[in-house]
Design a protein around this motif. Structure first.
Motif, PDB file in Angstrom:
ATOM      1  N   GLU A 132       1.611   1.839  -3.695  1.00  0.00           N
ATOM      2  CA  GLU A 132       0.476   2.075  -4.341  1.00  0.00           C
ATOM      3  C   GLU A 132       0.324   3.855  -3.805  1.00  0.00           C
ATOM      4  OE1 GLU A 132      -1.782   0.511  -6.750  1.00  0.00           O
ATOM      5  OE2 GLU A 132       0.131  -0.521  -6.875  1.00  0.00           O
ATOM      6  N   SER A 133       0.074   4.185  -2.845  1.00  0.00           N
ATOM      7  CA  SER A 133       0.007   5.397  -2.364  1.00  0.00           C
ATOM      8  C   SER A 133       1.058   6.418  -2.957  1.00  0.00           C
ATOM      9  CB  SER A 133      -0.213   5.563  -0.875  1.00  0.00           C
ATOM     10  OG  SER A 133      -1.152   4.951  -0.274  1.00  0.00           O
ATOM     11  N   ASN A 134       2.011   5.894  -2.827  1.00  0.00           N
ATOM     12  CA  ASN A 134       3.315   6.856  -3.403  1.00  0.00           C
ATOM     13  C   ASN A 134       3.241   7.032  -5.250  1.00  0.00           C
ATOM     14  OD1 ASN A 134       5.097   7.518  -1.382  1.00  0.00           O
ATOM     15  ND2 ASN A 134       5.822   5.438  -1.461  1.00  0.00           N
ATOM     16  N   ASN A 154      -0.071   9.100  -6.011  1.00  0.00           N
ATOM     17  CA  ASN A 154       0.186  10.690  -5.315  1.00  0.00           C
ATOM     18  C   ASN A 154       1.424  11.347  -5.629  1.00  0.00           C
ATOM     19  OD1 ASN A 154      -2.429  11.095  -3.330  1.00  0.00           O
ATOM     20  ND2 ASN A 154      -1.605   9.088  -2.754  1.00  0.00           N
ATOM     21  N   PHE A 211       0.905  -1.213  -0.062  1.00  0.00           N
ATOM     22  CA  PHE A 211      -0.070  -0.032  -0.074  1.00  0.00           C
ATOM     23  C   PHE A 211       0.741   1.149   0.049  1.00  0.00           C
ATOM     24  CE2 PHE A 211      -3.058  -2.974   1.922  1.00  0.00           C
ATOM     25  CZ  PHE A 211      -4.250  -2.946   0.683  1.00  0.00           C
ATOM     26  N   ILE A 233      -0.233  11.310   1.869  1.00  0.00           N
ATOM     27  CA  ILE A 233      -0.892  12.678   1.484  1.00  0.00           C
ATOM     28  C   ILE A 233      -0.538  13.595   2.353  1.00  0.00           C
ATOM     29  CG2 ILE A 233      -3.160  13.642   1.206  1.00  0.00           C
ATOM     30  CD1 ILE A 233      -4.392  11.052   0.089  1.00  0.00           C
ATOM     31  N   GLN A 244      -4.994   0.287   4.891  1.00  0.00           N
ATOM     32  CA  GLN A 244      -4.801   0.773   3.528  1.00  0.00           C
ATOM     33  C   GLN A 244      -5.099   2.192   3.601  1.00  0.00           C
ATOM     34  OE1 GLN A 244      -7.428  -0.560   0.567  1.00  0.00           O
ATOM     35  NE2 GLN A 244      -6.858   0.538  -1.055  1.00  0.00           N
ATOM     36  N   ASN A 245      -6.309   2.612   4.191  1.00  0.00           N
ATOM     37  CA  ASN A 245      -6.727   4.033   4.580  1.00  0.00           C
ATOM     38  C   ASN A 245      -5.560   4.902   5.274  1.00  0.00           C
ATOM     39  OD1 ASN A 245      -9.030   3.544   3.118  1.00  0.00           O
ATOM     40  ND2 ASN A 245     -10.371   3.223   5.019  1.00  0.00           N
ATOM     41  N   GLU A 263      -2.342   5.512   3.265  1.00  0.00           N
ATOM     42  CA  GLU A 263      -2.896   6.572   2.125  1.00  0.00           C
ATOM     43  C   GLU A 263      -3.057   7.795   2.762  1.00  0.00           C
ATOM     44  OE1 GLU A 263      -5.918   7.706  -1.477  1.00  0.00           O
ATOM     45  OE2 GLU A 263      -6.357   5.919  -0.272  1.00  0.00           O
ATOM     46  N   ARG A 264      -3.542   7.972   3.998  1.00  0.00           N
ATOM     47  CA  ARG A 264      -3.678   9.483   4.847  1.00  0.00           C
ATOM     48  C   ARG A 264      -2.152   9.847   4.754  1.00  0.00           C
ATOM     49  NH1 ARG A 264      -5.416   9.580  10.846  1.00  0.00           N
ATOM     50  NH2 ARG A 264      -4.914  11.533  11.399  1.00  0.00           N
TER      51      ARG A 264
END
Length: 534
Positions: A390-392, A395, A387, A430, A422-423, A426-427
């Protein structure tokens, strides 16, 4: 002879208008072409209208659509590109008129449709159907001529119709090519999705997850109903989709519906569809999810929330693969594989009377229980790594986790399971102000880990994505006092977030990296009393 009440020019304009309207909204090419030829007969009394098109490969011409010919006569209408009147029109690219079909040796009457017609009364007119690259076919009609109609008028009119048909064929070819490209792209994407991870797109290597992989491999090829059990956020939909993709139905629809997300009065309409006028607001016929899933798989998430009345109808669909739309009398038959999921104990629901026993036994053919994340801690580093990547990527960041953060995340109990993890990642990506995320950026209910817990937990190594740090994978100490302390800290964090956002649950959930359902679960779990105005 007196002039007709409706001049030929007006009838031709009327026919062209009808043809253009028909072509502009057409999807079925064969049906549309037949209707176009029917307009020529109905409006201008042109008989046996026929459209001959070049077959793929170009070796022969055959009838693609007709009006006034039987199916057997259509099948006989096959020509070589240099054969007869049709072949001459195709090769030359010019119109051709046969004033009397019985006296023209080039007129072959290959279909046999004119064998019993009186001599001297039938004329034949043919015009080429042209595209920029050359002729693609021939449009022809038979004509009963009167003194008020000339060959030139008919040739001019049919040439315009042939141009409209050519544009329609060109558009249809472009749409077909685009659809084929989309189909091929879709197949490639599905293949990439299936191959992205070795085990059904599910991340994990622990023994419990290996059992899930084995379950998918055994269940997928069958038609049996599957029941997936597990807490919220454990990946029940992911497993359902993996079963579908590993099954013979992989190229058919995968339709999902959350039975808890819709009010009871709309749920039946969503599942089974409704007829026009079935209830107030039903302005048009609507196909239900079962009908849309025909040939494929339907995933019923939170099936334990189905009302009793609808459970009986679902049982019939499962047993007979038949149902009627809401407000309808026509029985619809489908071929659908059902996968259900729930985070509730259906056995307890049966005992309480809120779930039908016969439906439970029908669903519970091949059940699987997905383990919560706290029972597969050795997979937490893999999930964090995935994750974070994925987030990198999404974003456009290059953030990594510090070793202290990895220790805390691997030691956390994750009541919201993989979805919560996962949340949160991502937070963090960001909101990160620097490349390395440190422990003070974590929510306080995660950082509340005692020194005793830190020293007692074993270590493992996380590879990839620039992580590469040692992290705790052991469980949080289950000493009574510590466990109570952690619960108090989590409750305080939830209450503080609710206060900051005026007790609006959705906003507080977003701040904490939770879904609204997870927020509702925590409010209920900790008996948090919401103010009356909320």
């Amino acid at each position: 002879m007196s002039k007709p009440d409706y001049p030929t020019e007006r009838l031709e304009l009327q026919a062209l208008y009808q043809i253009s309207q028909l072509i502009g909204s057409a999807l079925d090419i064969k049906k549309t072409l037949a209707e176009v030829l029917g307009i020529l007969h109905e409006t201008l009394r042109m008989e046996r209208a026929t459209l001959v098109l070049q077959e793929e490969g170009g070796e022969q011409l055959s009838i693609a659509a007709s009006y006034g010919l039987s199916k057997a006569e259509e099948r006989r209408g096959i020509y070589r590109p240099n054969e007869g009147v049709i072949g001459r029109i195709f090769q030359s690219g010019y119109p051709f008129v046969v004033p009397d079909i019985h006296s023209e040796p080039l007129f072959l009457n290959r279909t046999g449709a004119r064998a019993n017609l009186p001599k001297g009364e039938i004329s034949f007119i043919g015009v080429p159907v042209m595209l920029p690259e050359g002729p693609v076919g021939v449009l022809s009609v038979d004509r009963l001529f009167g003194p008020e109609i000339s060959f030139e008028e008919d040739i001019r009119f049919l040439t315009v119709v042939a141009m409209l048909i050519a544009q329609f064929l060109r558009l249809h070819k472009a749409v077909s090519h685009r659809q084929q490209v989309l189909v091929e792209e879709n197949l490639l994407l599905k293949k990439e999705l299936r191959n992205r991870y070795n085990q059904h797109n599910i991340i994990g290597q622990c023994k419990r997850i290996q059992d899930v992989y084995n379950y998918i491999d055994k269940v997928a090829p069958s038609r049996a109903t599957a029941l997936i059990l597990g807490e919220s956020g454990t990946g029940k939909e992911l497993v359902a989709r993996a079963i579908h993709l590993a099954s013979p139905r992989a190229n058919k629809p995968f339709i999902k519906i959350n039975c808890a997300a819709l009010p009871e009065n709309l749920l039946e309409s969503e599942l089974l569809g409704h007829e026009k006028g079935a209830f107030t607001g039903a302005a048009a016929l609507k196909k239900g999810r079962f009908e849309l899933a025909d040939g494929g798989t339907i995933f019923l998430d939170e099936v334990g929330e189905l009302p009793l009345a609808l459970q009986a109808k679902l049982l019939r669909v499962l047993q007979e693969q038949m149902f009627e739309r809401l407000g309808g009398i026509q029985t619809i038959t489908v071929n659908v594989r059902v996968i259900a999921a729930t985070n509730r104990s259906l056995e307890a629901c049966v005992e309480q009377g809120s779930f039908r026993a016969d439906l439970y036994y029908r669903l519970n053919v091949v059940p699987v229980i997905l383990p919560p994340l706290r029972e597969r801690r050795e997979d937490i580093p893999l999930l964090l790594d995935h994750f974070l990547k994925e987030s990198n990527r999404m974003n456009q960041r290059e953030v990594h986790l510090s070793s202290s953060v990895l220790q805390l995340l691997c030691g956390y109990n994750w009541p919201g399971n993989v979805r919560e993890l996962q949340n949160l990642i991502e937070r963090l990506v960001i909101m990160a102000d620097r490349e390395s995320i440190v422990s003070r950026e974590l929510p306080s209910y995660i950082t509340a880990v005692t020194e005793t817990e830190e020293s007692a937990a074993p270590f493992c190594r996380i590879e990839g994505a620039g992580v590469g740090y040692q992290a705790l994978t052991g469980g949080v100490a289950e000493e009574k006092g510590t466990h109570k302390f952690l619960k108090d800290m989590e409750k305080e964090e939830v209450v503080a977030a609710l206060r900051r956002h005026g007790w609006v649950q959705a906003r507080a959930a977003r701040e904490l990296g939770l879904t609204q359902r997870q927020m509702g679960y925590r409010i209920k779990k900790y008996d948090i009393v919401l103010p009356e105005f909320s």
